[in-house]
Design a protein around this motif. Structure first.
Motif, PDB file in Angstrom:
ATOM      1  N   ALA A  29      -8.613  -4.244  14.188  1.00 33.73           N
ATOM      2  CA  ALA A  29      -8.761  -3.520  12.924  1.00 33.73           C
ATOM      3  C   ALA A  29      -7.609  -2.544  12.715  1.00 33.73           C
ATOM      4  O   ALA A  29      -7.164  -2.321  11.604  1.00 33.73           O
ATOM      5  CB  ALA A  29     -10.092  -2.772  12.910  1.00 33.73           C
ATOM      6  N   GLN A  30      -7.128  -1.972  13.801  1.00 33.08           N
ATOM      7  CA  GLN A  30      -6.059  -0.991  13.686  1.00 33.08           C
ATOM      8  C   GLN A  30      -4.709  -1.623  13.345  1.00 33.08           C
ATOM      9  O   GLN A  30      -3.793  -0.926  12.941  1.00 33.08           O
ATOM     10  CB  GLN A  30      -5.952  -0.208  15.002  1.00 33.08           C
ATOM     11  N   THR A  31      -4.596  -2.948  13.503  1.00 33.28           N
ATOM     12  CA  THR A  31      -3.323  -3.591  13.217  1.00 33.28           C
ATOM     13  C   THR A  31      -3.144  -3.867  11.724  1.00 33.28           C
ATOM     14  O   THR A  31      -2.041  -4.169  11.290  1.00 33.28           O
ATOM     15  CB  THR A  31      -3.199  -4.917  13.994  1.00 33.28           C
ATOM     16  N   ARG A  32      -4.223  -3.791  10.941  1.00 34.49           N
ATOM     17  CA  ARG A  32      -4.100  -4.016   9.500  1.00 34.49           C
ATOM     18  C   ARG A  32      -3.478  -2.783   8.847  1.00 34.49           C
ATOM     19  O   ARG A  32      -3.937  -1.664   9.078  1.00 34.49           O
ATOM     20  CB  ARG A  32      -5.473  -4.282   8.872  1.00 34.49           C
ATOM     21  N   PRO A  33      -2.453  -2.976   8.016  1.00 35.93           N
ATOM     22  CA  PRO A  33      -1.883  -1.823   7.306  1.00 35.93           C
ATOM     23  C   PRO A  33      -2.921  -1.177   6.396  1.00 35.93           C
ATOM     24  O   PRO A  33      -3.860  -1.838   5.932  1.00 35.93           O
ATOM     25  CB  PRO A  33      -0.748  -2.444   6.492  1.00 35.93           C
ATOM     26  N   VAL A  34      -2.768   0.091   6.131  1.00 33.21           N
ATOM     27  CA  VAL A  34      -3.656   0.825   5.229  1.00 33.21           C
ATOM     28  C   VAL A  34      -2.822   1.396   4.086  1.00 33.21           C
ATOM     29  O   VAL A  34      -1.855   2.122   4.320  1.00 33.21           O
ATOM     30  CB  VAL A  34      -4.400   1.961   5.959  1.00 33.21           C
ATOM     31  N   LEU A  35      -3.198   1.042   2.864  1.00 31.06           N
ATOM     32  CA  LEU A  35      -2.552   1.608   1.678  1.00 31.06           C
ATOM     33  C   LEU A  35      -3.429   2.744   1.175  1.00 31.06           C
ATOM     34  O   LEU A  35      -4.590   2.536   0.809  1.00 31.06           O
ATOM     35  CB  LEU A  35      -2.395   0.548   0.582  1.00 31.06           C
ATOM     36  N   LYS A  36      -2.885   3.948   1.155  1.00 37.37           N
ATOM     37  CA  LYS A  36      -3.607   5.101   0.621  1.00 37.37           C
ATOM     38  C   LYS A  36      -3.318   5.166  -0.880  1.00 37.37           C
ATOM     39  O   LYS A  36      -2.274   5.649  -1.300  1.00 37.37           O
ATOM     40  CB  LYS A  36      -3.165   6.374   1.341  1.00 37.37           C
ATOM     41  N   ALA A  37      -4.247   4.616  -1.652  1.00 36.15           N
ATOM     42  CA  ALA A  37      -4.021   4.447  -3.091  1.00 36.15           C
ATOM     43  C   ALA A  37      -4.669   5.563  -3.884  1.00 36.15           C
ATOM     44  O   ALA A  37      -5.891   5.735  -3.850  1.00 36.15           O
ATOM     45  CB  ALA A  37      -4.573   3.094  -3.547  1.00 36.15           C
ATOM     46  N   GLY A  38      -3.863   6.329  -4.588  1.00 31.80           N
ATOM     47  CA  GLY A  38      -4.385   7.322  -5.511  1.00 31.80           C
ATOM     48  C   GLY A  38      -4.731   6.654  -6.831  1.00 31.80           C
ATOM     49  O   GLY A  38      -4.154   5.633  -7.200  1.00 31.80           O
ATOM     50  N   ASP A  39      -5.688   7.226  -7.537  1.00 34.36           N
ATOM     51  CA  ASP A  39      -6.096   6.659  -8.823  1.00 34.36           C
ATOM     52  C   ASP A  39      -6.487   7.788  -9.752  1.00 34.36           C
ATOM     53  O   ASP A  39      -6.848   8.880  -9.310  1.00 34.36           O
ATOM     54  CB  ASP A  39      -7.277   5.701  -8.625  1.00 34.36           C
ATOM     55  N   GLN A  40      -6.388   7.532 -11.054  1.00 31.17           N
ATOM     56  CA  GLN A  40      -6.879   8.468 -12.054  1.00 31.17           C
ATOM     57  C   GLN A  40      -8.085   7.857 -12.741  1.00 31.17           C
ATOM     58  O   GLN A  40      -8.250   6.640 -12.764  1.00 31.17           O
ATOM     59  CB  GLN A  40      -5.798   8.782 -13.091  1.00 31.17           C
ATOM     60  N   LYS A  41      -8.908   8.688 -13.323  1.00 29.94           N
ATOM     61  CA  LYS A  41     -10.137   8.232 -13.980  1.00 29.94           C
ATOM     62  C   LYS A  41      -9.816   7.116 -14.975  1.00 29.94           C
ATOM     63  O   LYS A  41      -8.983   7.280 -15.853  1.00 29.94           O
ATOM     64  CB  LYS A  41     -10.804   9.406 -14.702  1.00 29.94           C
ATOM     65  N   GLY A  42     -10.487   5.980 -14.804  1.00 28.48           N
ATOM     66  CA  GLY A  42     -10.240   4.858 -15.696  1.00 28.48           C
ATOM     67  C   GLY A  42      -9.030   4.055 -15.322  1.00 28.48           C
ATOM     68  O   GLY A  42      -8.474   3.337 -16.148  1.00 28.48           O
ATOM     69  N   GLY A  43      -8.597   4.145 -14.070  1.00 23.01           N
ATOM     70  CA  GLY A  43      -7.338   3.529 -13.663  1.00 23.01           C
ATOM     71  C   GLY A  43      -7.444   2.214 -12.942  1.00 23.01           C
ATOM     72  O   GLY A  43      -8.157   1.299 -13.368  1.00 23.01           O
ATOM     73  N   LEU A  44      -6.754   2.133 -11.828  1.00 27.29           N
ATOM     74  CA  LEU A  44      -6.476   0.855 -11.194  1.00 27.29           C
ATOM     75  C   LEU A  44      -7.671   0.236 -10.488  1.00 27.29           C
ATOM     76  O   LEU A  44      -7.820  -0.994 -10.468  1.00 27.29           O
ATOM     77  CB  LEU A  44      -5.324   1.014 -10.203  1.00 27.29           C
ATOM     78  N   ARG A  45      -8.503   1.045  -9.865  1.00 28.41           N
ATOM     79  CA  ARG A  45      -9.600   0.468  -9.082  1.00 28.41           C
ATOM     80  C   ARG A  45     -10.555  -0.341  -9.959  1.00 28.41           C
ATOM     81  O   ARG A  45     -10.962  -1.448  -9.592  1.00 28.41           O
ATOM     82  CB  ARG A  45     -10.363   1.572  -8.352  1.00 28.41           C
ATOM     83  N   ALA A  46     -10.924   0.220 -11.115  1.00 25.16           N
ATOM     84  CA  ALA A  46     -11.818  -0.499 -12.025  1.00 25.16           C
ATOM     85  C   ALA A  46     -11.186  -1.807 -12.475  1.00 25.16           C
ATOM     86  O   ALA A  46     -11.855  -2.849 -12.543  1.00 25.16           O
ATOM     87  CB  ALA A  46     -12.139   0.378 -13.235  1.00 25.16           C
ATOM     88  N   LEU A  47      -9.907  -1.759 -12.777  1.00 24.90           N
ATOM     89  CA  LEU A  47      -9.192  -2.950 -13.222  1.00 24.90           C
ATOM     90  C   LEU A  47      -9.208  -4.031 -12.147  1.00 24.90           C
ATOM     91  O   LEU A  47      -9.529  -5.197 -12.412  1.00 24.90           O
ATOM     92  CB  LEU A  47      -7.755  -2.575 -13.580  1.00 24.90           C
ATOM     93  N   LEU A  48      -8.872  -3.661 -10.929  1.00 25.98           N
ATOM     94  CA  LEU A  48      -8.803  -4.631  -9.834  1.00 25.98           C
ATOM     95  C   LEU A  48     -10.177  -5.168  -9.470  1.00 25.98           C
ATOM     96  O   LEU A  48     -10.329  -6.371  -9.198  1.00 25.98           O
ATOM     97  CB  LEU A  48      -8.138  -3.987  -8.613  1.00 25.98           C
ATOM     98  N   GLU A  49     -11.181  -4.312  -9.447  1.00 27.13           N
ATOM     99  CA  GLU A  49     -12.531  -4.777  -9.110  1.00 27.13           C
ATOM    100  C   GLU A  49     -13.049  -5.754 -10.157  1.00 27.13           C
ATOM    101  O   GLU A  49     -13.646  -6.775  -9.828  1.00 27.13           O
ATOM    102  CB  GLU A  49     -13.478  -3.589  -8.965  1.00 27.13           C
ATOM    103  N   ALA A  50     -12.821  -5.450 -11.426  1.00 24.97           N
ATOM    104  CA  ALA A  50     -13.303  -6.317 -12.495  1.00 24.97           C
ATOM    105  C   ALA A  50     -12.654  -7.695 -12.448  1.00 24.97           C
ATOM    106  O   ALA A  50     -13.300  -8.715 -12.685  1.00 24.97           O
ATOM    107  CB  ALA A  50     -13.041  -5.668 -13.854  1.00 24.97           C
TER     108      ALA A  50
END
Length: 318
Positions: A29-50
């Motif tokens: 599990a530790q070998t997988r890179p981690v992207l620390k993604a910042g987001d703003q309200k109504g931003g990228l996470r909703a878009l990607l999940e949808a």
């Protein structure tokens, strides 16, 4: 009865093997890179999940949501996040403050939803009517930018209005309660205020702003996580294409994730008409014009050459 040396060695071998087997999943599990993604309200996470854009990742994403660009820029500066979506004006403000970030992807949108709002019963009709009035917005935000653009375009000087720096939730409350005359904000706050009939648009950003925003990443993340950032950006671009082919599905997911009514989510999304574009000479020229305007009105003290604030090595083809 005492154990023989042979039995003792066997037990040590079995215990050691078991410990190794237990540790293997953790090590993997530790070998997988981690992207620390910042987001703003109504931003990228909703878009990607949808859009199903988070499936089959070869890295993990650690999401952090921010109510506005200023705290996101602070997190980028502290390297608490690797990347995040940020408007053209807030990016300039962050860069002028010494934040070591670059824009790796650009998009253009209709700027109507970046606007100066007033209460429905307000007697204010034009930007010129803002003379002597109080306007709430975030310092260095795209709301700050539309405030200054609106009043200077109407022939007013920045010192002829009273700008109060408040976070979106506090600014909305101040407007509703009448402790400020106007609120300069952006989507989805504008659509939410309109559909709830708590405010109306006095001045929109259409014709005043270039409609640019970016995916920005820290210099450190670009150096150490470039393939991850490229994959993430590509997923965002593809998800954006999907969203305009599936407006209702996306709007419903957006409403659920950020906690606003579906009609507000759909309104702000449809009128944005956001498109990811290449970082070309036009993008750079528009960004330079924004930086020059901030210098002209005294918000940044030094001249900023924006050419060095872009990394054009990231592709955005869908």
């Amino acid at each position: 009865m005492t154990s023989s040396p042979r039995n003792t060695s066997r037990r040590h071998f079995i215990a050691g093997t078991a410990a190794t087997l237990i540790a293997l999943p953790t090590l993997h599990a530790q070998t997988r890179p981690v992207l620390k993604a910042g987001d703003q309200k109504g931003g990228l996470r909703a878009l990607l999940e949808a859009a199903g854009g988070l499936e089959g990742l070869s890295y993990d994403i650690q999401w952090s949501e921010f109510p506005a660009a200023a705290p996101l820029a602070e997190a980028l500066n502290a390297q608490a996040v690797d990347s995040g979506p940020i408007g053209d004006a807030p990016l300039i403000f962050a860069l002028a403050a010494g934040t070591r970030v670059k824009a790796i992807g650009a998009n253009r949108a209709d700027s109507y939803g970046t606007a100066v709002l007033v209460r429905p019963d307000s007697t204010l009709k034009t930007a010129a009517d803002l003379k002597g009035k109080s306007i709430a917005t975030n310092r260095g935000s795209i709301g700050h930018y539309i405030t200054l653009k609106a009043i200077t375009s109407a022939g007013l000087k920045p010192e002829e209005v009273n700008i109060r720096f408040l976070a979106p939730a506090d600014a909305k409350l101040a407007l509703t309660q009448g402790s400020v005359d106007a609120w300069a904000t952006w989507e989805p706050y504008t659509a939410l205020a309109e559909t709830s009939q708590h405010a109306r648009v006095l001045v929109s950003g259409r014709g005043l702003l270039p409609g640019l925003s970016y995916l920005a990443a820290t210099d450190a993340a670009i150096a150490s996580k470039r393939p991850v950032l490229q994959d993430f950006l590509q997923r965002v671009v593809k998800a954006q294409v999907w969203s305009y082919r599936n407006v209702d599905a996306y709007s419903n997911t957006l409403a659920r994730i950020i906690g606003i009514p579906p009609e507000a989510a759909k309104l702000q999304f449809e009128r944005r008409q956001q498109k990811w574009i290449a970082i070309d000479a036009k993008v750079i020229a528009d960004q330079q014009a924004t930086a020059d305007f901030y210098e002209q009105v005294g918000l940044i003290k030094q001249h900023l050459d924006v050419r060095g604030t872009f990394d054009t090595g990231f592709g955005t083809s869908a």
